[in-house]
Design an enzyme around this catalytic site. Sequence first.
Site: not given
Length: 382
Positions: A154, A196, A249, A266, A283
Amino acid sequence: MMQGVERRRRVTVRTPERAGEYEIEVEAGALARVGERVRAVVGPYSRRAVVISNERVWGLYGARLSESLRLGGFEVYRWLMGEGERHKTLRTAERALEFLCEARFERSDVIIGFGGGVVGDLAGFVAALYLRGLAFVQVPTTLLAQIDASVGGKTGVNMRAGKNLVGAFYQPRAVIIDPETLRTLPQRELTAGWCEAIKHGAVGDRRLFDATRALLMSGEPLGETELLADLIAAHCAFKANIVAGDEREEMTRTDHLSRRILNFGHTIGHALEAATDYRRFRHGEAVGYGMLAAGEISARLGLLDRGELDELRAAIKLAGRLPRAKDLDFERILQALRLDKKSFGGSIKWVLLERIGRARIVDGQEVDRSLLEAALQAALKD
């Protein structure tokens, strides 16, 4: 294995839409071998390598990486971007592309993303665009990038309307991970990465969740060199398995191997980032809050046992202190949620938990405004 002897761990990534495969290598001291590995994957005719990074990472490790690349026979260029999500934009990508054009990079040359997830996302996006695709190698230096952002292809940039709304799926030729780079990370970057890591275990692998929690409970996870490298490789293998079954995805998939399960936390996490103009949260920190809220929604819908929600909350607390969030405006968060790029048919698809190690994708109609507001209040109160 003899005590004090470090070993190289390899994880193979197979993707259905790309011929062949590539490897993720995890080894303490791997920066010294980057030139050798890049040469092996790009072939003998590549002359130049451009390293896309930021000033902090380049100042710490740029000389070491450059020397390795020169030993691999490359002429080394560098292009440095600003730090943080607010610099992951089309304008930044345009400046990087202009640099490549002015330096007359050719199709045989290679781009190396050297830094955290922001650097890797932008470098991969630029690699996908320039000359319709240049060889790309990831050398991630943060925990979040090593276990998550660098794996799966990604790439992208943020827009004012939301995060990662423009991008491409573009697989690297290799991912080279040196856990030693984690020793210079600020605590907040480590917290973001551990959040994460907890997410991976929460959505798909109870044993991975327990192993991550156990290392955090040791008090000094970076001091456990071999266990840390083993855990990084295990997280890469987990994500590689998901990517192999669902590279792009697919929005209609809802099974346990759908890449969409990796979006646990997310949906709200991205909204928190957008609502604060990408300036308050790393993030992974935003994802930490997002997991707390999604876990609360799961429990309130009767999917997740409260005892398992408490386990999730305790694990996130072990990851480190999250920035304050209880002052955020709910309406602004809600507005950001409406622009979520993972909506399907105009409705958000929520990734929730049935138990730790098992996710479920739920239609947004089951999560009404009152439930969402209550879950956010519970998650952001600390």
